[in-house]
Scaffold this active site. Structure first.
Site, mmCIF file in Angstrom:
data_model
loop_
_atom_site.group_PDB
_atom_site.id
_atom_site.type_symbol
_atom_site.label_atom_id
_atom_site.label_comp_id
_atom_site.label_asym_id
_atom_site.label_seq_id
_atom_site.Cartn_x
_atom_site.Cartn_y
_atom_site.Cartn_z
ATOM 1 C CB THR A 14 -41.384 -8.826 -18.311
ATOM 2 O OG1 THR A 14 -40.731 -9.959 -17.681
ATOM 3 C CG2 THR A 14 -42.357 -8.985 -19.416
ATOM 4 C CE LYS A 19 -42.556 -11.100 -13.217
ATOM 5 N NZ LYS A 19 -41.715 -10.266 -12.614
ATOM 6 C CG ASP A 75 -38.654 -5.884 -8.432
ATOM 7 O OD1 ASP A 75 -37.964 -6.626 -9.378
ATOM 8 O OD2 ASP A 75 -38.188 -6.254 -7.189
ATOM 9 C CB SER A 76 -43.233 -10.148 -7.874
ATOM 10 O OG SER A 76 -42.807 -10.830 -8.854
ATOM 11 C CE1 TYR A 168 -38.045 -19.269 -4.729
ATOM 12 C CE2 TYR A 168 -38.123 -17.685 -6.408
ATOM 13 C CZ TYR A 168 -37.227 -18.287 -5.382
ATOM 14 O OH TYR A 168 -35.909 -18.035 -5.402
ATOM 15 N NE ARG A 195 -47.078 -10.439 -11.343
ATOM 16 C CZ ARG A 195 -46.559 -11.484 -11.135
ATOM 17 N NH1 ARG A 195 -47.092 -12.365 -11.126
ATOM 18 N NH2 ARG A 195 -45.217 -11.344 -10.653
#
Length: 209
Positions: A14, A19, A75-76, A168, A195
């Site tokens: 990332t 994150k 990947d979310s 978000y 997560r």
């Protein structure tokens, strides 16, 4: 159990500082030394997959091959029931890249506004049910990999509230709660998020925890 990761250095595929912090905190109890792909100067591969699993694997494999170290990719995304599951795998793409003081970033307020605008178009009685999804792909340089998936249901709220999260988070109220992910202390969020759900499966498989 799949191949054991063990302690040591792990590349987090990332360039997102938020994150990286969250993933590092989740793995810290197991002695894993996390370093981001961004810190290593690794390029971001094109996320051409049509599912969270496909995109997570693309990122994990690219980081593992480029670094010669095990790599973990997340990947979310957010799926909104009334929008047919959108933005889904295009969650980040809805936040257009902007430039702030010379560094590229994403406009997450814009992304949340797009969701809200589409919901408002459907009328005041439209369902605001949504869910965050997370897929973790763990890859080794020789091509072996493992997949772990997690999800958390909630409601999309407007206007956004809180400054403790990222993406978000300010517009997502998890099921059974009154506060958004961005209003909840990160240590508490780590226990209930999509997560966290996926990481619980990873820890059980990799560390027996």
């Amino acid at each position: 159990m799949t191949r054991a990761l063990g302690s040591g250095k792990l590349v987090i595929a990332t360039h997102n500082a938020g994150k990286l912090r969250e993933i590092s905190a989740l793995l810290a109890p197991h002695g894993v030394d996390c370093v981001s792909a961004g810190a290593l100067g690794l390029p971001e591969p094109a996320e051409t997959g049509r599912t969270f699993v496909a995109n997570a694997l693309i990122k994990a494999r690219a980081a593992a091959e480029a670094s010669g170290l095990p790599a973990l990719a997340d990947d979310s995304g957010l799926s909104v029931e009334a929008l047919g599951g959108r933005p889904g795998v295009y969650t980040a793409d809805w936040a257009e890249r902007q430039w702030f003081e010379g560094d590229p970033g994403r406009d997450w307020y814009m992304a949340m506004g797009k969701v809200e605008g589409l919901l408002q178009q459907q009328g005041p009685d439209t369902s605001r049910a949504c869910a965050f999804h997370c897929v973790l792909a763990l890859a080794w340089p020789d091509g072996e990999h493992a997949i772990y998936e997690g999800t958390v249901a909630g409601q999309f709220t407007w206007p956004p509230r809180g400054d403790l999260g990222f993406g978000y988070d300010p517009a997502f109220v998890p099921e059974g709660r009154e506060h958004t992910f961005a209003e909840i202390d990160p240590s508490e969020k780590h226990g209930i998020s999509h997560r966290a759900n996926a990481f619980a499966k990873l820890r059980a498989d990799q560390f027996g925890a």
